[in-house]
Design an enzyme around this catalytic site. Sequence first.
Site, PDB file in Angstrom:
ATOM      1  CD  GLU A 114      -2.727  -1.322   2.422  1.00 15.08           C
ATOM      2  OE1 GLU A 114      -2.072  -1.698   3.420  1.00 15.08           O
ATOM      3  OE2 GLU A 114      -3.951  -1.114   2.461  1.00 15.08           O
ATOM      4  CD  GLU A 134      -3.225  -6.395   3.934  1.00  5.92           C
ATOM      5  OE1 GLU A 134      -3.299  -7.151   2.945  1.00  5.92           O
ATOM      6  OE2 GLU A 134      -2.651  -5.296   3.889  1.00  5.92           O
TER       7      GLU A 134
HETATM    8  N1  COA Z   1       5.228  -6.973  11.492  1.00 13.84           N
HETATM    9  C1  COA Z   1       6.058  -7.194  12.518  1.00 13.84           C
HETATM   10  N2  COA Z   1       7.195  -7.900  12.408  1.00 13.84           N
HETATM   11  C2  COA Z   1       7.492  -8.399  11.194  1.00 13.84           C
HETATM   12  C3  COA Z   1       6.667  -8.220  10.082  1.00 13.84           C
HETATM   13  C4  COA Z   1       5.480  -7.461  10.265  1.00 13.84           C
HETATM   14  N3  COA Z   1       4.639  -7.195   9.261  1.00 13.84           N
HETATM   15  N4  COA Z   1       7.211  -8.835   9.012  1.00 13.84           N
HETATM   16  C5  COA Z   1       8.357  -9.393   9.460  1.00 13.84           C
HETATM   17  N5  COA Z   1       8.527  -9.129  10.782  1.00 13.84           N
HETATM   18  C6  COA Z   1       9.622  -9.532  11.636  1.00 13.84           C
HETATM   19  C7  COA Z   1       9.537 -11.011  12.042  1.00 13.84           C
HETATM   20  O1  COA Z   1       8.645 -11.168  13.125  1.00 13.84           O
HETATM   21  C8  COA Z   1      10.961 -11.288  12.379  1.00 13.84           C
HETATM   22  O2  COA Z   1      11.229 -10.728  13.656  1.00 13.84           O
HETATM   23  P1  COA Z   1      12.091 -11.579  14.765  1.00 13.84           P
HETATM   24  O3  COA Z   1      13.440 -11.738  14.126  1.00 13.84           O
HETATM   25  O4  COA Z   1      12.096 -10.690  15.951  1.00 13.84           O
HETATM   26  O5  COA Z   1      11.388 -12.873  14.938  1.00 13.84           O
HETATM   27  C9  COA Z   1      11.748 -10.465  11.372  1.00 13.84           C
HETATM   28  O6  COA Z   1      10.848  -9.436  10.935  1.00 13.84           O
HETATM   29  C10 COA Z   1      12.186 -11.243  10.168  1.00 13.84           C
HETATM   30  O7  COA Z   1      11.053 -11.859   9.581  1.00 13.84           O
HETATM   31  P2  COA Z   1      10.944 -13.425   9.285  1.00 13.84           P
HETATM   32  O8  COA Z   1       9.495 -13.780   9.229  1.00 13.84           O
HETATM   33  O9  COA Z   1      11.794 -14.194  10.238  1.00 13.84           O
HETATM   34  O10 COA Z   1      11.606 -13.486   7.831  1.00 13.84           O
HETATM   35  P3  COA Z   1      11.330 -14.589   6.706  1.00 13.84           P
HETATM   36  O11 COA Z   1      12.375 -14.365   5.677  1.00 13.84           O
HETATM   37  O12 COA Z   1      11.203 -15.936   7.292  1.00 13.84           O
HETATM   38  O13 COA Z   1       9.878 -14.201   6.089  1.00 13.84           O
HETATM   39  C11 COA Z   1       8.197 -12.683   5.289  1.00 13.84           C
HETATM   40  C12 COA Z   1       9.691 -12.985   5.428  1.00 13.84           C
HETATM   41  C13 COA Z   1       8.040 -11.283   4.724  1.00 13.84           C
HETATM   42  C14 COA Z   1       7.573 -13.698   4.307  1.00 13.84           C
HETATM   43  C15 COA Z   1       7.508 -12.799   6.654  1.00 13.84           C
HETATM   44  O14 COA Z   1       8.250 -12.002   7.576  1.00 13.84           O
HETATM   45  C16 COA Z   1       6.085 -12.329   6.686  1.00 13.84           C
HETATM   46  O15 COA Z   1       5.207 -13.034   6.210  1.00 13.84           O
HETATM   47  N6  COA Z   1       5.820 -11.132   7.249  1.00 13.84           N
HETATM   48  C17 COA Z   1       4.492 -10.631   7.458  1.00 13.84           C
HETATM   49  C18 COA Z   1       3.914 -10.125   6.161  1.00 13.84           C
HETATM   50  C19 COA Z   1       2.500  -9.640   6.372  1.00 13.84           C
HETATM   51  O16 COA Z   1       1.600 -10.402   6.691  1.00 13.84           O
HETATM   52  N7  COA Z   1       2.293  -8.338   6.209  1.00 13.84           N
HETATM   53  C20 COA Z   1       1.015  -7.730   6.299  1.00 13.84           C
HETATM   54  C21 COA Z   1       0.770  -7.212   7.648  1.00 13.84           C
HETATM   55  S1  COA Z   1      -0.829  -6.419   7.702  1.00 13.84           S
END
Ligand code: COA
Length: 260
Positions: A114, A134
């Site tokens: 967004e 989401e």
């Molecule tokens: N909010 C808060 N923390 C987030 C985040 C978010 N949207 N996206 C990633 N992080 C944090 C993780 O919790 C992790 O923190 P930690 O090291 O303290 O555990 C860190 O960022 C690294 O992310 P991680 O998930 O371990 O990396 P990955 O390479 O395994 O996966 C993604 C990457 C982007 C696929 C995954 O982080 C993800 O799905 N994030 C959420 C995406 C999402 O749903 N966004 C919409 C929110 S409305």
Amino acid sequence: MNFETLIFEAKNHIGTITINRPDKLNALNLKAKSELASLLERIKSDPDVEVVIMTGAGEKAFVAGTDIKELTMLNGDTGKDFAVKGQSVFNLIENLGKPVIAAVNGYALGGGCELALACHLRVAAEHAKFGQPEVNLGVIPGYGGTQRLARLVGKGRALEMILTGDQIDAQEAFRIGLVNKVVPAAELRSASEALARKILSKGQIAIRLALKAVNMTHETNLTDGLELEASLFGLCCGSEDFKEGTAAFLEKRKPSFKNK
Ligand code: COA
């Protein structure tokens, strides 16, 4: 101005905003949104910044969404206000009056997608991924995604992304018109700056009025939109830049715009 969650640099009339929470994949927390709003207000009235580039720190993520930890604190009474506040920050980008280019350097998910959508142009690194996940969290996009994504790529494509929560890669994003350009990661910064410099080489009065006119596309009907276009065209015609641009063409030389 010192920020906890952002880095801002300005050089040669290009301001670069970097969302700087790489350990959380640049997820937008409340602090980041409030700092972004303050910075955008400052940029809006700063005559030294004419074009803005928005990017994320590190190589993995542009912005991986709203901070999900903060989302967990919301309930039926507070959710709407949370979305309205986020929307108001992204509206500042769309209505900045200066072009904003998203340099998408990795994951652009949820609020990150967004954020890119609120920018006027999007350049993506080859490894960038876009998505509105989401629904995986039991919620819908709340920072303009349901509106801006559908307006940019069409209702069908937007619904596919929003209803499945699937990610798409940069090439697919290019194919459906979500991004303007895809470049190798190493060239993302230079390609975004080249685009910014190209825009800077034009008369900035025309750039701002073009932005204003096109921004209104979805706010108005065709008749009113054409009326607005004609008025803004007229404003351009009264500028020194217009005299210079047309004269330079006829004199077979490069224009020297003064932005007046
Ligand atoms: N909010 C808060 N923390 C987030 C985040 C978010 N949207 N996206 C990633 N992080 C944090 C993780 O919790 C992790 O923190 P930690 O090291 O303290 O555990 C860190 O960022 C690294 O992310 P991680 O998930 O371990 O990396 P990955 O390479 O395994 O996966 C993604 C990457 C982007 C696929 C995954 O982080 C993800 O799905 N994030 C959420 C995406 C999402 O749903 N966004 C919409 C929110 S409305």
